[in-house]
Design a protein around this motif. Structure first.
Motif, PDB file in Angstrom:
ATOM      1  N   ARG A  32       9.421  -2.867   7.167  1.00 56.10           N
ATOM      2  CA  ARG A  32       9.719  -3.321   5.815  1.00 56.10           C
ATOM      3  C   ARG A  32       8.763  -2.690   4.798  1.00 56.10           C
ATOM      4  O   ARG A  32       9.188  -2.220   3.738  1.00 56.10           O
ATOM      5  CB  ARG A  32       9.597  -4.854   5.779  1.00 56.10           C
ATOM      6  CG  ARG A  32      10.038  -5.472   4.488  1.00 56.10           C
ATOM      7  CD  ARG A  32       9.813  -6.983   4.501  1.00 56.10           C
ATOM      8  NE  ARG A  32      10.064  -7.502   3.180  1.00 56.10           N
ATOM      9  CZ  ARG A  32      11.257  -7.877   2.734  1.00 56.10           C
ATOM     10  NH1 ARG A  32      12.306  -7.835   3.517  1.00 56.10           N
ATOM     11  NH2 ARG A  32      11.401  -8.321   1.498  1.00 56.10           N
ATOM     12  N   VAL A  33       7.496  -2.690   5.142  1.00 57.10           N
ATOM     13  CA  VAL A  33       6.486  -2.101   4.260  1.00 57.10           C
ATOM     14  C   VAL A  33       6.837  -0.649   3.981  1.00 57.10           C
ATOM     15  O   VAL A  33       6.804  -0.175   2.846  1.00 57.10           O
ATOM     16  CB  VAL A  33       5.092  -2.225   4.908  1.00 57.10           C
ATOM     17  CG1 VAL A  33       4.090  -1.290   4.231  1.00 57.10           C
ATOM     18  CG2 VAL A  33       4.613  -3.673   4.866  1.00 57.10           C
ATOM     19  N   ASN A  34       7.207   0.032   5.046  1.00 60.81           N
ATOM     20  CA  ASN A  34       7.576   1.435   4.954  1.00 60.81           C
ATOM     21  C   ASN A  34       8.795   1.667   4.096  1.00 60.81           C
ATOM     22  O   ASN A  34       8.800   2.490   3.191  1.00 60.81           O
ATOM     23  CB  ASN A  34       7.922   1.930   6.360  1.00 60.81           C
ATOM     24  CG  ASN A  34       6.920   2.960   6.777  1.00 60.81           C
ATOM     25  OD1 ASN A  34       6.349   3.634   5.918  1.00 60.81           O
ATOM     26  ND2 ASN A  34       6.698   3.069   8.073  1.00 60.81           N
ATOM     27  N   ARG A  35       9.842   0.916   4.418  1.00 58.70           N
ATOM     28  CA  ARG A  35      11.131   1.150   3.785  1.00 58.70           C
ATOM     29  C   ARG A  35      11.120   0.729   2.329  1.00 58.70           C
ATOM     30  O   ARG A  35      11.604   1.421   1.456  1.00 58.70           O
ATOM     31  CB  ARG A  35      12.210   0.378   4.553  1.00 58.70           C
ATOM     32  CG  ARG A  35      13.603   0.424   3.948  1.00 58.70           C
ATOM     33  CD  ARG A  35      14.657  -0.065   4.944  1.00 58.70           C
ATOM     34  NE  ARG A  35      14.268  -1.320   5.598  1.00 58.70           N
ATOM     35  CZ  ARG A  35      14.655  -2.542   5.181  1.00 58.70           C
ATOM     36  NH1 ARG A  35      15.456  -2.671   4.165  1.00 58.70           N
ATOM     37  NH2 ARG A  35      14.253  -3.621   5.825  1.00 58.70           N
ATOM     38  N   LYS A  37       8.455   0.084   0.488  1.00 60.98           N
ATOM     39  CA  LYS A  37       7.217   0.445  -0.228  1.00 60.98           C
ATOM     40  C   LYS A  37       6.629  -0.804  -0.896  1.00 60.98           C
ATOM     41  O   LYS A  37       6.215  -0.794  -2.054  1.00 60.98           O
ATOM     42  CB  LYS A  37       7.476   1.523  -1.300  1.00 60.98           C
ATOM     43  CG  LYS A  37       8.247   2.730  -0.799  1.00 60.98           C
ATOM     44  CD  LYS A  37       7.356   3.660  -0.004  1.00 60.98           C
ATOM     45  CE  LYS A  37       8.129   4.787   0.672  1.00 60.98           C
ATOM     46  NZ  LYS A  37       8.284   4.584   2.123  1.00 60.98           N
ATOM     47  N   GLU A  38       6.652  -1.857  -0.132  1.00 62.86           N
ATOM     48  CA  GLU A  38       6.177  -3.149  -0.630  1.00 62.86           C
ATOM     49  C   GLU A  38       4.918  -3.462   0.176  1.00 62.86           C
ATOM     50  O   GLU A  38       4.946  -3.332   1.399  1.00 62.86           O
ATOM     51  CB  GLU A  38       7.286  -4.168  -0.341  1.00 62.86           C
ATOM     52  CG  GLU A  38       6.997  -5.581  -0.719  1.00 62.86           C
ATOM     53  CD  GLU A  38       8.102  -6.523  -0.184  1.00 62.86           C
ATOM     54  OE1 GLU A  38       9.117  -6.692  -0.871  1.00 62.86           O
ATOM     55  OE2 GLU A  38       7.912  -7.086   0.911  1.00 62.86           O
ATOM     56  N   PRO A  39       3.817  -3.833  -0.447  1.00 64.28           N
ATOM     57  CA  PRO A  39       2.611  -4.079   0.356  1.00 64.28           C
ATOM     58  C   PRO A  39       2.822  -5.257   1.312  1.00 64.28           C
ATOM     59  O   PRO A  39       3.597  -6.181   1.004  1.00 64.28           O
ATOM     60  CB  PRO A  39       1.546  -4.427  -0.687  1.00 64.28           C
ATOM     61  CG  PRO A  39       2.298  -4.845  -1.895  1.00 64.28           C
ATOM     62  CD  PRO A  39       3.598  -4.093  -1.874  1.00 64.28           C
TER      63      PRO A  39
END
Ligand SMILES: Cc1ncc(C[n+]2csc(CCOP(=O)(O)OP(=O)(O)O)c2C)c(N)n1
Ligand SMILES: Cc1ncc(C[n+]2csc(CCOP(=O)(O)OP(=O)(O)O)c2C)c(N)n1
Ligand code: SF4
Ligand code: SF4
Ligand SMILES: [Mg+2]
Ligand SMILES: [Mg+2]
Lengths: 290, 572, 572, 290
Positions: A32-35, A37-39
């Protein structure tokens, strides 16, 4: 495990299913963080009390915000978090005792509100942390310290319960397949509304169901866990209901309400539609002037 | 001419007593009188014994009034129950339908329902009664015509018809009073008050205070007498980012505001005794995880389901120690409607300042009564918000024995685990003895922060015996105090809404007294008991009737207690 | 020769420390020594720091022992944590696998796991350690052979093999100790005790007491350290008419025993802090509806989830006032394992006698430790059952201010409504002021009945300063008291398990003291605070580490407090 | 109304549905007393808190034993009563808020245990006693004091919930038909196991649904309440499920598990089968002798 505290002293027993679940949560959050771009700090991980709940301390790598509260209340806390901060990704985790016995009352309300959060229930059919008492999902007849003559209560069928309560996304997974489980959790987090991922996560110490889940085809023992056939349409509520009513435990995405509208969008929509205008305190006071 | 008028409307639920009492209050307030209402009714939707009272005065009002100038008895039972409270020379207005014979004294028999029907508005019986009362007290008719106008002008086609019917009813009442020839002392001219005044009840005023303090989210479950706060919030707290939720139970309410506080919002719930009893574990959680939030407890009669619609001050023990373990929550208890607004601001500020749960303890009698108060300027109150972590060292959330910055979810680098098990500085569970010592002392040391800026009233501080009321007993206690002082008694006066932590200077003063008399509406003498444990020789005057104190009773009981001073006063 | 041996086994969970400590205790008890064990571990199933301790003595044992004669350190961390507790001249047995260098002092390095594997029984490492300890203290090998025999003779085919393996392991340990040349003071001959003794832990003994008192039904939800009571009941309470149920939550437990009590049965639940916090409303209900029942609270560390497996005495406030409103529950707190049996009987009797809820307050340190106690004769305790209504006037259930006969469902002519709202004498809801006065006083007046027959210990009553411990702090306090008295200090001793209502004669005595010192395991000084509110100048010695008091610390703190006597001692 | 206390001051509003329910309870209890020659005192009537719960004080004629406790806990108290005294006839009554919101957690456990008791739920789709707030069964979109912009939570479907939880007897009735309702309550009390009679009992003050339930055929308005067709076999779980999933409210006996074995019989059976022998305290103590 919080990176700065390697001495944190909680440990799961060797082989505990929860190892697979924490791995799946790590994978899903990383993805999720990757996709998006949410910390990762945008995720709040709200845990129940039980061996399972200790997951919040046992994550490796980057840490989300965590909450380790009191037994049975993870969903109610998570509701408060999401209602207050719709911008956060809210994930609640806990055991079958936590979520389906003492905390059972909290599923219905979140389902009816369609609060946009994801719940991962680690079902081991037992109270692990308190040393092996029967839980709602313990099988009828099982002997435990609190059911010395065999459990005399019928086992709860959680998937049927979720369907009856109108949970808008329901998946059923296995701790022994962390990648598949991670994919389910990802899909659940992406779902706009209240989602439950119900995981078979065996307790090697008090209720080792690995063998039963897997079955032993060679010796004619049917597996308890059965993959959902590829033809199943999760948007079809009747098909989903039929699935969960069959004997055995279906593994896969069971149900997903199409066009699900979560709580905070319902509220926004109503406020917009009714052109709700808020008053300042001074305006409220002025209206009461004598 | 007199300073005071006390009128009671008593009957069966549904006869419009509350409207009548409030109408009288509104009309009187409009021309500048001080007013206070009080109503009491059973826990049901229709019927049952209901009475409502209005006091109108040229002075600040301290109590609802012990004795009635006018009693309006809408049925026989009400007459029998309330006639002892009618003062000598007072006037009884009674519903003649319900009486076979004419009662003694200055009486006006009115078939209010019959007369109302004649005016074409069968629901105007209570307006007829108001008319009679107004005339008895020589209050100008126009006052009530204005009130009728403001009440029934709603933009509907038949507004004028309704208004005319009610004015007609008013005049019927006025005529009846004139015909009777009776009267009560006419009121003095209303005082000239420079400030803008509002007429408001305790729960609304408290709600507005909380909003002024920056309340973001509110969750609550209906329960008398707290429901009106939830209902107020439903329409008041609706800016983007704000949220109000009807919870599925008080267990959900408390957990949800814990979630809200954790998420960085200012969060509140309101409840009454039974709900509070369900929040014990959640409040302990907030204490342990250091989550700012405010719980309003609007006290009713206890224990258990108790007396849902009556007043009492018996939840103090529970507020201080809501759950197991070493917990002692901050408690703020407003003493009047006027204090509800600032009390709510203080409670919100305290929660933010020490980063933990705060109890805002009020009671039915304050929550529901209407009072005229000075309109506050919300911007004149300092509003506090928690110290926030920038993220750099956020996950040392629980480091040390002092307050630390609060990490708000979403802040990069600030993640930690908010933990209700004993924990180390970053929130990981640990049960090391030294950690439990440190964290316990950390939790209690933060309470010190709340000693800053809290105030108290004091008067005649040289006296060795003092009176210290709390909460809604403040008004009756002050009235009794004034009387006793006028009689020459050397009695000190102390009052604070800050019950815990109590202002240290106040506590020191109290400790120096021979006797501190605490009037409180409970059996156990809860505040005096706590004060004794804090080293104050405090003893209570107790009442547990479901009703507020009367001034007269407090005067007598205080005199008795001072006489018995040498006796044994401790109730175990 | 000496009176005492204190041994601690410390390491990681799963290394058999508890079994070793209990084995040592069982073996020693069998030949007539007094024994006491203590264990502490984290809240998890495997691993984490665990230590278990056994004290063996020729005298009655008051504490687990401050200083160790032998420390068995099963890993390095355990060595570092516990070595400060080893007394001078004591022997350290350490797991040589985990150490690179040989520690200083009298040390025996053993690769217990390696040696165990050599004996063919890899799980016997702790038996090797027992062997070494036994040899150090010159205890006969046969004792432990008997213990092995009794422990492993289970009627399975390979019993003999297992037994032989363990005996071999024992001998390996003995040999190692002999070879080391070290020893600790040998124990004196065991005392000759006439009465039959049993070895039992607090929770089991308490459970048996409750059953002896006639317990019929039990509902409970698992929670440490109370779970073992529920589990005990599951197999113990199974006569026709008896019932044990695992509840779905503590809210269900309390409601279900309220149902059981209402139905005419003797009913009980057990829980710990978090569960107790959920029972506040239900306990208020039982108080209000006058339902006999007993709630056992086995205290752990608080607040909130707290320290689930540690000991503390911080639930007293909560037990006295579990919910909102005017409630003050009876509380009985046993001070040792031995007292658990009678305490349970008293609690059950009290519930029946005054027809209401009773708190039986115990704590982890008592619940789980094993002690040798005199085997009680259950028939020697008077058992009480509630006064029962014959039906004739049953539905005046709540008449008057005294106890009334209890109507049992099914009794013809006795029907009434058990009511948690304020009610008239037959249980119909009413909110009349006089009824609330009467019923409130009725509920409190019944507590008087509990003052009959309750007792207390006292010693050196002429002293102006006294020590009054409560619950599990009794033993350490008594040990400290003995030491202080031996040093010539003029100190009084008081103790009772009856916390509320406290025996009136005791309270009178305490009120006459200049200072009453209350050692208690909490931060707030909960009992001393309550005692001050009752007019006693009580002050606490506090400890909040999750562990019991040590005698030495209490000696020092008592001396310090007496010196500081004139200072300010109240903690607000 | 307790016979000796005519001054008891609680009153329902004119037309309140609960009048019909109390009548039905009176009829069913009278019939039972007559038929079984069992004194009415053998019945324990456990009430919740709400307008509905006041039924326990408002019965005319001979009085059972009553219990008026705290909000939401009637079922848990009733469980304790029945477990303690299987010889009693246990009847619990309460409102939709009491039983389906704050007390929702207590239905599942009693269903799984199949506790032999009967629950009468007076559903008015509102919180009556606290003056008209939304309850779980309030319809989506309804405006109440706590839902000023319309209720944003989906309405709970109680009959589906009972089915999913395995309640062994489910009936659905109308307060306006007290005789039919009485017959359902009788059948529920006769059922060996956990039975729920869910009653539509309108609140004339805050949620008057009389008209909607009845419909107006003349003007083409379908009634909300529909009698179950005579062909329905309550022993057929699938048919029952289909019934409760249809729109509208089916009226009649919905489901009854054949050969239902209640909790106390399960326990007796297990004790007999395992020849469980109880020990005296003295025997327990002796086993611990040193
Ligand atoms: C109010 C309360 N009751 C009981 C407990 C004790 N307790 C801790 S975890 C647990 C149940 C654990 O079972 P489950 O939720 O299935 O989690 P698992 O350990 O099996 O993962 C219980 C009863 C508690 N902490 N708080
Ligand atoms: C713990 C607790 N919370 C709240 C209340 C207040 N309360 C009394 S009745 C009620 C709900 C009434 O609704 P329902 O159960 O549907 O009954 P009805 O009045 O509609 O028959 C509430 C919230 C209470 N008595 N106790
Ligand atoms: S007890 Fe069971 S659930 Fe708990 S850690 Fe061990 S294996 Fe896992
Ligand atoms: S408020 Fe509604 S439910 Fe309550 S008595 Fe009135 S009509 Fe009946
Ligand atoms: Mg589990
Ligand atoms: Mg309702």
């Amino acid at each position: 495990m919080s990176k700065r505290n390697p001495e944190y002293d909680f440990k799961w027993c060797p082989g505990c299913g929860d190892f697979g679940v924490v791995r799946a949560v790590e994978l899903a959050l990383a993805e999720r963080v990757n996709r998006l771009k949410e910390p990762i700090e945008n995720t709040a991980l709200i845990a129940g009390i039980g061996c399972s709940g200790n997951l919040v301390h046992l994550q490796e790598g980057p840490q989300p915000f965590g909450f380790h509260g009191i037994h049975g209340r993870a969903l109610a806390i998570a509701y408060g978090v999401k209602a207050s901060r719709p911008d956060l990704n809210v994930l609640a985790v806990g055991g079958d005792g936590d979520m389906l016995s003492i905390g059972a009352e909290h599923i219905g309300p979140q389902a009816k509100r369609n609060v946009d959060m994801t719940v991962v229930i680690m079902d081991n059919g037992i109270y692990g942390l308190t040393k092996g008492q029967a839980s709602p999902t313990t099988s009828f007849g099982d002997i435990t310290p609190t059911t010395p003559y065999g459990k005399l209560e019928d086992a709860l069928r959680p998937l049927e319960l979720y369907m009856a309560l109108g949970v808008s996304f329901i998946a059923s997974g296995l701790s022994s397949k962390p990648r598949e489980l991670a994919a389910m959790i990802t899909q659940a987090m992406d779902h706009k509304g209240f989602s439950i991922v119900h995981v078979q996560s065996p307790c090697t110490t008090y209720n080792d169901t690995y063998a039963a889940l897997k079955g032993d085809e060679a010796n004619g023992i049917e597996p308890l866990a059965v993959d959902i056939q590829s033809g199943h349409d999760p948007a079809d509520a009747n098909a989903a209901l039929a699935l969960v009513k069959k004997p055995g435990i279906p593994i896969g995405i069971i149900y997903q309400l199409a066009n699900s509208v979560p709580m905070h969008e319902r509220l926004e929509e109503a406020r917009d539609r009714l052109k709700v205008r808020s008053r300042t305190v001074d305006q409220m006071l002025t209206a009461l002037e004598i | 001419m007199g300073a005071d008028l006390v009128v009671r409307f008593a009957g069966e639920g549904g006869q419009g007593q509350v409207t009548a009492a409030e109408g009288l209050a509104q009309a009187a307030a409009r021309v500048g009188y001080h007013v206070q209402t009080f109503a009491t009714y059973p826990s049901q939707i229709e019927g049952g014994p209901v009475w409502a009272q209005t006091r109108v005065s040229t002075n600040e009002i301290l109590t609802q009034g012990d004795q009635l100038d006018v009693l309006v008895a809408l049925n026989r039972q009400a007459y029998e129950t309330h006639i002892p409270d009618l003062r000598e020379g007072g006037v009884l207005i009674y519903n003649s339908r319900d009486f076979d014979e004419v009662p003694e004294g200055n009486v006006i028999g009115l078939d209010a329902e019959g007369l109302a029907r004649e005016t074409g508005n069968p629901r105007a019986a209570n307006v007829i009664m108001i008319g009679a009362v107004a005339q008895l007290a020589s209050m100008p008719q126009q006052l009530f015509v204005d009130w009728i106008e403001s009440r029934f002008r709603r933009g509907r086609p038949n507004d004028q018809e309704v208004i005319d019917g009610n004015v007609k009813a008013l005049d019927v009442g006025i005529d009846a009073a004139i015909r009777s020839g009776y009267g009560v002392e006419a009121l003095d001219e209303p005082p000239v008050i420079a400030e803008t005044r509002i007429l408001v009840n305790g729960n609304s005023f408290l709600s507005m205070g909380a909003i002024a303090a920056g309340l973001d989210v509110f969750f609550g479950y209906p329960i008398s007498p707290a429901t009106t706060i939830l209902v107020f919030m439903e329409t008041a707290l609706n800016q983007p980012g704000q949220f109000v939720g009807q919870a599925s139970s008080e267990i959900e309410s408390i957990a949800a505001i814990v979630g809200g506080g954790f998420a960085g919002r200012k969060a509140m719930t309101s409840t009454a005794g039974p709900g509070l009893s369900l929040m014990g574990e959640g409040l302990g959680l907030a204490w342990m995880a250091e989550i700012p939030l405010v719980v309003v407890d609007v006290q009713r009669g206890g224990p258990a389901t108790g007396l849902p619609t009556k007043t009492e001050q018996s939840d103090l023990f529970k507020c201080l120690s809501p759950g197991h373990g070493d917990v002692r929550l901050p408690v703020i208890a407003p003493g009047s409607v006027a204090e509800c607004f600032p009390a709510a601001i203080y409670a919100m500020n305290w929660a933010e300042r020490y980063q933990g749960p705060v109890m805002l303890l009020t009671e039915m009698a304050i929550a529901e009564r209407n009072e005229d108060v000075t309109k506050p300027d919300p911007t004149s109150f300092p509003i506090e918000s928690r110290l926030v972590s920038e993220g750099a060292d956020g996950n040392r959330r629980y480091a040390g024995r002092e307050l630390t910055p609060f990490p708000i979810p979403g802040t990069v680098g600030a993640s930690y685990v908010a933990n209700a098990s004993e924990h180390d500085e970053q929130g990981d569970t640990t049960h090391q003895p030294q950690v439990h010592i440190d964290q316990t002392e950390r939790r209690f040391s933060k309470l010190k922060l709340l000693e800053v800026g809290s105030t108290y009233e004091s008067e005649n501080t040289s006296a060795s015996i003092a009176m210290l009321p709390w909460g809604g007993s403040k008004g009756p206690a002050r009235a009794a105090y004034n009387t006793l002082r006028a009689q020459g008694l050397d009695l000190g006066w102390y009052y604070t809404m800050f019950i815990h932590p109590m202002p240290p200077a106040l506590l020191d003063e109290l400790r120096s007294k021979d006797l501190v008399i605490v009037p409180e509406l409970n059996y156990l003498g809860q505040l005096s008991s706590v004060l004794r444990s804090w080293g104050v020789n405090a003893h209570s005057i107790n009442q547990y009737t479901g009703l507020p104190f009367k001034e007269g009773l407090l005067v007598t009981k205080t005199q008795e207690m001072i006489e018995a001073k040498s006796g044994r006063l401790v109730r175990a």
